[in-house]
Structure formats: structure tokens, C-alpha cells
Design an enzyme around this catalytic site. Structure first.
Site, PDB file in Angstrom:
ATOM      1  N   ALA A  38       0.872  -1.173   0.000  1.00  0.00           N
ATOM      2  CA  ALA A  38       0.000   0.000   0.000  1.00  0.00           C
ATOM      3  C   ALA A  38       0.907   1.221   0.000  1.00  0.00           C
ATOM      4  O   ALA A  38       2.058   1.143   0.437  1.00  0.00           O
ATOM      5  CB  ALA A  38      -0.868  -0.017   1.242  1.00  0.00           C
ATOM      6  N   GLY A  90       0.521  -5.037   0.696  1.00  0.00           N
ATOM      7  CA  GLY A  90      -0.668  -5.042  -0.162  1.00  0.00           C
ATOM      8  C   GLY A  90      -0.410  -5.676  -1.523  1.00  0.00           C
ATOM      9  O   GLY A  90      -1.341  -6.173  -2.164  1.00  0.00           O
ATOM     10  N   GLU A 139      -0.723  -9.279  -0.979  1.00  0.00           N
ATOM     11  CA  GLU A 139      -2.160  -9.533  -0.763  1.00  0.00           C
ATOM     12  C   GLU A 139      -2.934  -9.506  -2.085  1.00  0.00           C
ATOM     13  O   GLU A 139      -3.848 -10.308  -2.291  1.00  0.00           O
ATOM     14  CB  GLU A 139      -2.721  -8.493   0.210  1.00  0.00           C
ATOM     15  CG  GLU A 139      -2.137  -8.634   1.613  1.00  0.00           C
ATOM     16  CD  GLU A 139      -2.622  -7.551   2.551  1.00  0.00           C
ATOM     17  OE1 GLU A 139      -2.149  -6.402   2.420  1.00  0.00           O
ATOM     18  OE2 GLU A 139      -3.471  -7.849   3.412  1.00  0.00           O
ATOM     19  N   GLU A 189       4.327  -5.666   7.206  1.00  0.00           N
ATOM     20  CA  GLU A 189       3.527  -4.695   7.962  1.00  0.00           C
ATOM     21  C   GLU A 189       4.057  -4.460   9.376  1.00  0.00           C
ATOM     22  O   GLU A 189       3.902  -3.364   9.921  1.00  0.00           O
ATOM     23  CB  GLU A 189       2.062  -5.146   8.036  1.00  0.00           C
ATOM     24  CG  GLU A 189       1.277  -4.959   6.757  1.00  0.00           C
ATOM     25  CD  GLU A 189       1.473  -6.083   5.740  1.00  0.00           C
ATOM     26  OE1 GLU A 189       2.266  -7.004   5.997  1.00  0.00           O
ATOM     27  OE2 GLU A 189       0.825  -6.028   4.691  1.00  0.00           O
TER      28      GLU A 189
HETATM   29  N1  DAK Z   1       4.642   3.267  -0.596  1.00  0.00           N
HETATM   30  C1  DAK Z   1       5.093   4.447  -1.074  1.00  0.00           C
HETATM   31  N2  DAK Z   1       6.290   4.583  -1.696  1.00  0.00           N
HETATM   32  C2  DAK Z   1       7.057   3.496  -1.831  1.00  0.00           C
HETATM   33  C3  DAK Z   1       6.655   2.215  -1.367  1.00  0.00           C
HETATM   34  C4  DAK Z   1       5.375   2.120  -0.707  1.00  0.00           C
HETATM   35  N3  DAK Z   1       4.908   0.959  -0.235  1.00  0.00           N
HETATM   36  N4  DAK Z   1       7.641   1.337  -1.632  1.00  0.00           N
HETATM   37  C5  DAK Z   1       8.610   2.017  -2.248  1.00  0.00           C
HETATM   38  N5  DAK Z   1       8.265   3.319  -2.387  1.00  0.00           N
HETATM   39  C6  DAK Z   1       9.041   4.395  -2.982  1.00  0.00           C
HETATM   40  C7  DAK Z   1      10.240   4.757  -2.094  1.00  0.00           C
HETATM   41  O1  DAK Z   1       9.849   5.654  -1.061  1.00  0.00           O
HETATM   42  C8  DAK Z   1      11.162   5.400  -3.095  1.00  0.00           C
HETATM   43  O2  DAK Z   1      10.715   6.710  -3.341  1.00  0.00           O
HETATM   44  P1  DAK Z   1      11.775   7.950  -3.390  1.00  0.00           P
HETATM   45  O3  DAK Z   1      12.500   7.905  -2.097  1.00  0.00           O
HETATM   46  O4  DAK Z   1      12.636   7.618  -4.592  1.00  0.00           O
HETATM   47  O5  DAK Z   1      10.887   9.146  -3.579  1.00  0.00           O
HETATM   48  C9  DAK Z   1      10.910   4.575  -4.370  1.00  0.00           C
HETATM   49  O6  DAK Z   1       9.642   3.943  -4.181  1.00  0.00           O
HETATM   50  C10 DAK Z   1      11.936   3.492  -4.597  1.00  0.00           C
HETATM   51  O7  DAK Z   1      12.028   2.724  -3.408  1.00  0.00           O
HETATM   52  P2  DAK Z   1      13.414   2.473  -2.636  1.00  0.00           P
HETATM   53  O8  DAK Z   1      14.354   3.590  -2.859  1.00  0.00           O
HETATM   54  O9  DAK Z   1      13.064   2.128  -1.235  1.00  0.00           O
HETATM   55  O10 DAK Z   1      13.944   1.190  -3.424  1.00  0.00           O
HETATM   56  P3  DAK Z   1      14.919   0.060  -2.861  1.00  0.00           P
HETATM   57  O11 DAK Z   1      15.334  -0.739  -4.040  1.00  0.00           O
HETATM   58  O12 DAK Z   1      15.989   0.634  -1.976  1.00  0.00           O
HETATM   59  O13 DAK Z   1      13.989  -0.859  -1.930  1.00  0.00           O
HETATM   60  C11 DAK Z   1      11.951  -2.021  -1.345  1.00  0.00           C
HETATM   61  C12 DAK Z   1      12.907  -1.546  -2.469  1.00  0.00           C
HETATM   62  C13 DAK Z   1      10.703  -2.623  -1.995  1.00  0.00           C
HETATM   63  C14 DAK Z   1      12.660  -3.104  -0.513  1.00  0.00           C
HETATM   64  C15 DAK Z   1      11.607  -0.808  -0.460  1.00  0.00           C
HETATM   65  O14 DAK Z   1      11.142   0.247  -1.316  1.00  0.00           O
HETATM   66  C16 DAK Z   1      10.572  -1.110   0.548  1.00  0.00           C
HETATM   67  O15 DAK Z   1      10.865  -1.693   1.595  1.00  0.00           O
HETATM   68  N6  DAK Z   1       9.359  -0.640   0.278  1.00  0.00           N
HETATM   69  C17 DAK Z   1       8.273  -0.691   1.235  1.00  0.00           C
HETATM   70  C18 DAK Z   1       7.749  -2.074   1.390  1.00  0.00           C
HETATM   71  C19 DAK Z   1       6.642  -2.016   2.370  1.00  0.00           C
HETATM   72  O16 DAK Z   1       6.872  -1.941   3.592  1.00  0.00           O
HETATM   73  N7  DAK Z   1       5.444  -1.930   1.824  1.00  0.00           N
HETATM   74  C20 DAK Z   1       4.259  -1.698   2.640  1.00  0.00           C
HETATM   75  C21 DAK Z   1       3.826  -2.999   3.225  1.00  0.00           C
HETATM   76  S1  DAK Z   1       2.582  -2.725   4.340  1.00  0.00           S
HETATM   77  C22 DAK Z   1       0.147   3.118   6.788  1.00  0.00           C
HETATM   78  C23 DAK Z   1      -1.057   2.766   6.201  1.00  0.00           C
HETATM   79  C24 DAK Z   1      -1.161   1.614   5.404  1.00  0.00           C
HETATM   80  C25 DAK Z   1      -0.039   0.836   5.188  1.00  0.00           C
HETATM   81  C26 DAK Z   1       1.138   1.261   5.734  1.00  0.00           C
HETATM   82  C27 DAK Z   1       1.236   2.374   6.537  1.00  0.00           C
HETATM   83  N8  DAK Z   1       0.242   4.257   7.725  1.00  0.00           N
HETATM   84  C28 DAK Z   1      -0.809   5.215   7.819  1.00  0.00           C
HETATM   85  C29 DAK Z   1       1.291   4.202   8.682  1.00  0.00           C
HETATM   86  C30 DAK Z   1      -0.146  -0.405   4.446  1.00  0.00           C
HETATM   87  C31 DAK Z   1       0.713  -1.252   4.214  1.00  0.00           C
HETATM   88  C32 DAK Z   1       1.246  -2.278   3.457  1.00  0.00           C
HETATM   89  O17 DAK Z   1       1.028  -2.705   2.337  1.00  0.00           O
END
Ligand code: DAK
Length: 259
Positions: free
Chosen positions: A66, A111, A114, A134
Site C-alpha cells: 500500500a 498489499g 495480498e 507490515e
Molecule cells: N509506498 C510508497 N512509496 C514506496 C513504497 C510504498 N509501499 N515502496 C517504495 N516506495 C518508494 C520509495 O519511497 C522510493 O521513493 P523515493 O524515495 O525515490 O521518492 C521509491 O519507491 C523506490 O524505493 P526504494 O528507494 O526504497 O527502493 P529500494 O530498491 O531501496 O527498496 C523495497 C525496495 C521494496 C525493498 C523498499 O522500497 C521497501 O521496503 N518498500 C516498502 C515495502 C513495504 O513496507 N510496503 C508496505 C507494506 S505494508 C500506513 C497505512 C497503510 C499501510 C502502511 C502504513 N500508515 C498510515 C502508517 C499499508 C501497508 C502495506 O502494504
């Protein structure tokens, strides 16, 4: 030109939906959900459609979760609604009358994993990576992951992946039964088309009923999905969840306090 975040192409009654937000590794934002909903609602009773492939733009990601940056100011009710809405849209996919295949071409996290699990089949490239990270954000899955992951791979491994937030390779995902097949990066879409083509030669009513019957356990377990979206909303407003989202945006490790 269109501002759509999902590119839709159609060939021989097989639709390919490509989520196109490369700047955010195809993360699911409101627009993506709106466009998924519109597609699966519009085609709900389409007698011509043979199947649907969902994929992500580029080589790096299917969907990296997400959109973490979009939701930082939500309250608990909004979080619950957001989670419930995502669940409902994924039910449209899971209950679609012809096969929906996830062509997983890179990161399928949160997400994204999912979404892949809501599809009927998953075909992965060798570079695909799956995970439910998450817990790094002070959250649980909000779009059915807590229900579908144990259904697909069993409780022990699902518990491990959900508690550690660890990613698994395509090979490991295949071994676990999360992925149906692995193929070369350049061949994932073709392989999905081949599978849909084969299924489309079978009796349409039998295909529709097979999907309905196999998806019934999900339908019946509505308590688990309800628990998931309520808990997701409650966790979203904890200090730890805010910290998780801030740490992600600031590219640092989160410091959790259990609050
Ligand atoms: N959302 C928004 N932007 C994202 C993103 C995401 N899920 N995943 C990556 N990006 C963005 C990064 O911020 C970065 O943007 P800039 O800094 O260049 O502006 C760009 O995509 C490239 O990512 P990285 O620089 O991080 O690329 P790497 O190769 O170093 O790493 C990675 C790739 C996939 C391992 C890493 O990007 C990563 O860990 N991404 C997040 C994975 C993740 O945790 N996904 C969410 C899972 S939980 C929330 C509400 C709902 C949710 C969460 C929070 N809050 C209100 C707190 C829901 C959640 C889920 O799905």
C-alpha cells in the site's frame, strides 16, 4: 493521454492490467483501488472475457505494498474503512468468474502480496520477492493477507512471515505453495496468457463454478476479515504505526515503544 494508473490492454479477450506507478514501485494508492474496482465491476458478467492478468510496470516491482505515504494522517475509522474497502475490492477479484492471474515480476510486498494472493493463480519471475512487512510499520495486513496467507501456505510458515516481515525468494515462494510456477522474466506474461488460453477451452460454467466453490472458504470466514480490518484501523493510530511510516519516509530504522 490519460491519467490512469492502470494501463489496460486486451488481446483475444484476455485483459492485462498493468499497475503503473514506477516512482512508488507501483504501490497501491486510492486511484489504483478505484481503477481495479471499476474494471472488475464493469466486467463482472462479461461473457466474452477469457481471463485477466495483473502485473506491475517495470522490472523491479509487482507492487511494493500500500502507498505508505498516502495514509499518514488517517484516524482509526478511516483506517478501518480503507482496509475494508481494499478487502472488498480484492473479493471482486477473488470471486471473478474467469481466471485472474498475478504476473509477479519483482517485489510483491504487503498489499502487493495480498493482491497477488487474491488472484486465482500466481506466476512469478525468478526475481520476484514476496513478503508481508507490515510489522515494520506497526501494522498487520489490511487487505486479507492475514486470512489468505495461512490458507495458501499453512499456519506455521504464515505465522513466521507475518511475525518477521521477512521476504522470500520466488524459489522459496514456489516451495511454500504461494506461487504456482516460476518462469524467466521475459516470459511471465506469455505464460499467463498460455494458461488462460488453456482454461478458456474448458466448459465456461464449470470454470465459473470451480472458482466459486474454491473461493467459498474465504466467503464463509467473514469473521477473520472483519477482525483484520478493525485491528488494522486500531493499529494505524498507534504511535508505533506513525513512527513506522515516518521512518520509512526518512529512510531510517524505526524505534518502537509499544504504544
Ligand atoms: N509506498 C510508497 N512509496 C514506496 C513504497 C510504498 N509501499 N515502496 C517504495 N516506495 C518508494 C520509495 O519511497 C522510493 O521513493 P523515493 O524515495 O525515490 O521518492 C521509491 O519507491 C523506490 O524505493 P526504494 O528507494 O526504497 O527502493 P529500494 O530498491 O531501496 O527498496 C523495497 C525496495 C521494496 C525493498 C523498499 O522500497 C521497501 O521496503 N518498500 C516498502 C515495502 C513495504 O513496507 N510496503 C508496505 C507494506 S505494508 C500506513 C497505512 C497503510 C499501510 C502502511 C502504513 N500508515 C498510515 C502508517 C499499508 C501497508 C502495506 O502494504
Amino acid at each position: 493521454m490519460t491519467d490512469a494508473v492502470i494501463q489496460i490492454t486486451q488481446e483475444n479477450h484476455i485483459y492485462t492490467l498493468t499497475i503503473h506507478r514506477p516512482e512508488a514501485l507501483n504501490a497501491l494508492n486510492k486511484l489504483v483501488f478505484n481503477e481495479l474496482e471499476a474494471f472488475f465491476t464493469t466486467h463482472a458478467n462479461d461473457p466474452e472475457i477469457k481471463g485477466v492478468i495483473i502485473t506491475g510496470a517495470g522490472e523491479k516491482a509487482f507492487v511494493a505494498g500500500a502507498d505508505i505515504k498516502e495514509f499518514s494522517s488517517l484516524n482509526a475509522d478511516q483506517g478501518m474503512m480503507l482496509s475494508k474497502r481494499g478487502q472488498d475490492i480484492f473479493f471482486l477479484i477473488e470471486r471473478f468468474h474467469v481466471p485472474v492471474i498475478a504476473a509477479v515480476n519483482g517485489f510483491a510486498l504487503g498489499g502487493g502480496c495480498e493482491l497477488a494472493m487474491a488472484c486465482h493463480l500466481r506466476i512469478a519471475s525468478q526475481s520476484a520477492r514476496f513478503g508481508q512487512p507490515e510489522v515494520n510499520l506497526g501494522l498487520i495486513p489490511g487487505y486479507g493477507g492475514s486470512q489468505r496467507l495461512p490458507q495458501l501456505i499453512g499456519k506455521a510458515k504464515a505465522m513466521e512471515l507475518l511475525l518477521t516481515g521477512n521476504m522470500v525468494s520466488a524459489e522459496e515462494a514456489f516451495r511454500l505453495g504461494l506461487v504456482n510456477e516460476i518462469t524467466d522474466s521475459g516470459n511471465v506474461l506469455n505464460r499467463c496468457r498460455e494458461i488462460i488460453q488453456i482454461i478458456s477451452t474448458k466448459a465456461p460454467l464449470a470454470i465459473k463454478e470451480t472458482i466459486r466453490i474454491l473461493e467459498n472458504p474465504g466467503l464463509n470466514n467473514s469473521q477473520g476479515y472483519e477482525d483484520e480490518h478493525i485491528t488494522f484501523g486500531n493499529l494505524l493510530v498507534t504511535e508505533d504505526s506513525r513512527e513506522g511510516a515516518s521512518a520509512f519516509a526518512e529512510k531510517r530504522k524505526p524505534s518502537f515503544l509499544g504504544k
